[in-house]
Write an enzyme that holds these catalytic residues in place. Structure first.
Site, short mmCIF file in Angstrom:
data_model
loop_
_atom_site.label_atom_id
_atom_site.label_comp_id
_atom_site.label_asym_id
_atom_site.label_seq_id
_atom_site.Cartn_x
_atom_site.Cartn_y
_atom_site.Cartn_z
CD GLU A 1 -10.21 59.08 -11.64
OE1 GLU A 1 -10.57 58.31 -10.73
OE2 GLU A 1 -11.02 59.64 -12.42
CB CYS B 1 -13.16 60.84 -10.03
SG CYS B 1 -14.55 60.23 -11.01
CE LYS C 1 -12.62 58.93 -6.22
NZ LYS C 1 -13.05 58.30 -7.49
#
Length: 547
Positions: free
Chosen positions: A297, A418, A365
């Site tokens: 990430e 994440c 995301k």
């Protein structure tokens, strides 16, 4: 001393003593989680919660009962979440000169707010409290509902759910394939509340022996069946690796305190290129056999899409046909209705890039981290000078929805950036069946703490629930190859630099949980609720401890 004496004394605690006992019990319950997995501790800590509510529920005034039970549940959950989320404070030390003053507020206020769910559940349980099994079944249903609410309301934070208490070891993780971790919370509360049937003086004579036997037998049967099912599932023939796919996971181990310094941008990029080519020690083979390179990430401390030199260097790095899967920030101009510019819109994204350095597809995301990637009430908090840790004015933008990506040479996959991987039931879009999951993360924010290990374990549970392998790339660890049964096939530990060269494990058949999802939770809650209602009907009225 009579066996029930300690339970009786605990039930009689009041005021700060009751609060302290609940807090300690909750904090100790974290030992059931990764990396400790000392789950038998919950045979002590959960009964302590029950006995404390026993005492609260015996108070003569209804308002006093509800208030005492709510505070008991709040302190238990606050202790549990504080001990399980303390590592959030590490992120406020990355730029200590700007954010350290917020550390005590962040470390305490988040658990304090999340603990309200248990507070409400315990108050509701106290309102329905009856001796014996009724109170345990009622508490199991209400605490499970509280856990579900914690995982969904206000964007949700299902970190360290109670269901993880019964997932230590490869075999015990497997029943998540049938039920999912929320139902495991229901089972965990049932199992670990068993001692409260035998060590509670006020109710000892009121619990009929057959009822005790059935409750204990059900708990034992669940544990035994889970173990047998887990071993049977793990003994099945392994899935076949996906043909023609050779992945390289890169873990550069770049400290967060150094990564975002402007003077380090070129060095960070060189580090990625060097580790990608040959591994941290320089002895690994080159990229000629690698079909897909994976970076973690927010890999680079600049906007890759706008940096032609970096795109050219990536094209030079990748052999013909090799694909790069990498986490990056991306930005676009924010345009007002009158077509004037108003700064940038920024996303935390995953890029699929070909060997010419072209971006083939992008995933943005969906679940953003509060206070890390956005501020609740962003405009007002920014107006008084606050910023989220990423210091992106206006906060990150959220993606449009869960979907899978396609990349040349691999089956369709689900990108999870994440902590998106910690959301049970929300890692795969409805009515889709990808063949694997890619989790890119940057746990460097949290130092050498329990956080990255908890994150890894929850990632493994998503693999079990969905029957899908997970490829995990983390900046500082733990990077891992996880098969469709949640087993770690290879990994790079926390604080290590290096690469993992691996085949892509195959998917297992779709699990019961993947097919039915929360239908199983509703059914389990209905069964337990019905049993609680029957037990409630046949229970004698509440009694005062010691009577």
């Amino acid at each position: 001393m009579h066996l029930s004496k300690p339970a009786l004394l605990i039930g009689r605690l009041t005021g700060w003593r009751r609060a302290l006992a609940a807090f300690i019990a909750g904090a100790l319950s974290v030992l059931a989680l990764a990396p400790f997995f000392l789950w038998p501790i919950c045979f002590v800590t959960l009964p302590l919660l029950v006995w404390l509510i026993d005492g609260a529920a015996a108070l003569p005034a209804r308002a006093a009962r509800l208030r005492a039970a709510a505070l008991t549940g709040w302190f238990f959950s606050f202790g549990y979440l504080l001990a399980g989320l303390y590592w959030i404070g590490f992120s406020f030390l990355v730029e200590a000169d700007k954010f350290a003053w917020l550390l005590p507020f962040a470390v305490t206020l988040l658990p304090a707010g999340l603990a309200l769910y248990f507070a409400v559940a315990c108050a509701a349980a106290a309102a329905l409290w009856r001796p014996g099994v009724a109170r345990l079944l009622t508490l199991a249903v209400l605490l499970t509902l509280a856990e579900y609410a914690r995982g969904h309301l206000f964007t949700g934070l299902p970190w360290n759910l109670v269901g993880y208490w019964v997932t230590a070891g490869d075999a015990m993780m497997q029943w998540a394939a049938l039920f999912g971790v929320y139902v495991l919370a229901l089972f965990a509360i049932h199992i670990f509340s068993v001692p409260a049937l035998f060590f509670c003086a006020p109710h000892w004579q009121e619990i009929r022996a057959p009822v005790r036997i059935l409750y204990v037998a059900a708990a034992g049967l669940m544990l035994g069946a889970a173990s047998l099912y887990g071993h049977a599932r793990l003994s099945a023939p392994p899935t076949h690796d996906v043909a023609g796919v050779r992945l390289r996971i890169v873990q550069p181990n770049i400290p967060q305190t150094e990564k975002w310094l402007p003077q380090n941008r070129a060095a960070v990029f060189r580090r990625y290129l060097e580790v990608s080519r040959s591994g941290a020690d320089g002895t690994a083979p080159d990229l000629s056999t690698v079909t897909h390179l994976v970076w973690p990430e927010s890999a680079l401390p600049f906007l890759l899409q706008d940096t032609n030199e970096a795109l050219a260097a990536i094209a030079e790095l990748l052999p013909e046909g090799t694909v790069l899967l990498n986490g990056q920030a991306r930005a676009e101009d924010r345009v007002r209705p009158d077509n004037t510019l108003a700064g940038l819109r920024v996303w935390n994204s995953l890029f699929v890039m070909d060997s010419a350095g072209r971006i083939l597809s992008i995933y943005d995301k969906l679940h953003l981290v509060p206070f890390g990637e956005y501020l609740p009430f962003q405009r007002w908090l920014e107006a008084i000078g606050l910023r989220q840790l990423t210091r992106v004015r206006g906060g990150f933008e959220s993606g449009m929805g869960r979907r899978y990506l396609e990349a040349p040479g691999v089956p369709p996959f689900v990108p999870l950036i994440c902590y998106e991987v910690i959301f049970p039931g929300d890692v795969v879009a409805p009515r889709t069946r990808p063949q694997w999951m890619l989790n890119v993360t940057n746990d460097a924010w949290f130092g050498r703490s329990t956080g990255p290990y908890q994150h890894l374990h929850q990632t493994r549970l998503r693999a079990v629930e969905q029957g899908l392998p997970v490829i995990r790339a983390a900046n500082t660890g733990v990077s891992a190859v996880i098969d469709a049964h949640g087993r770690v096939l290879s990994s790079l530990g926390l604080g290590r630099a290096g690469i993992i060269d691996t085949h892509l494990p195959g998917a297992a058949p779709s699990t019961l949980y993947a097919q039915l999802g929360n239908v199983i939770l509703v059914a389990a809650l209905f069964v337990y609720g019905l049993l609680a209602a029957v037990a409630y009907f046949f229970s004698p009225p509440r009694t005062t401890p010691g009577s």
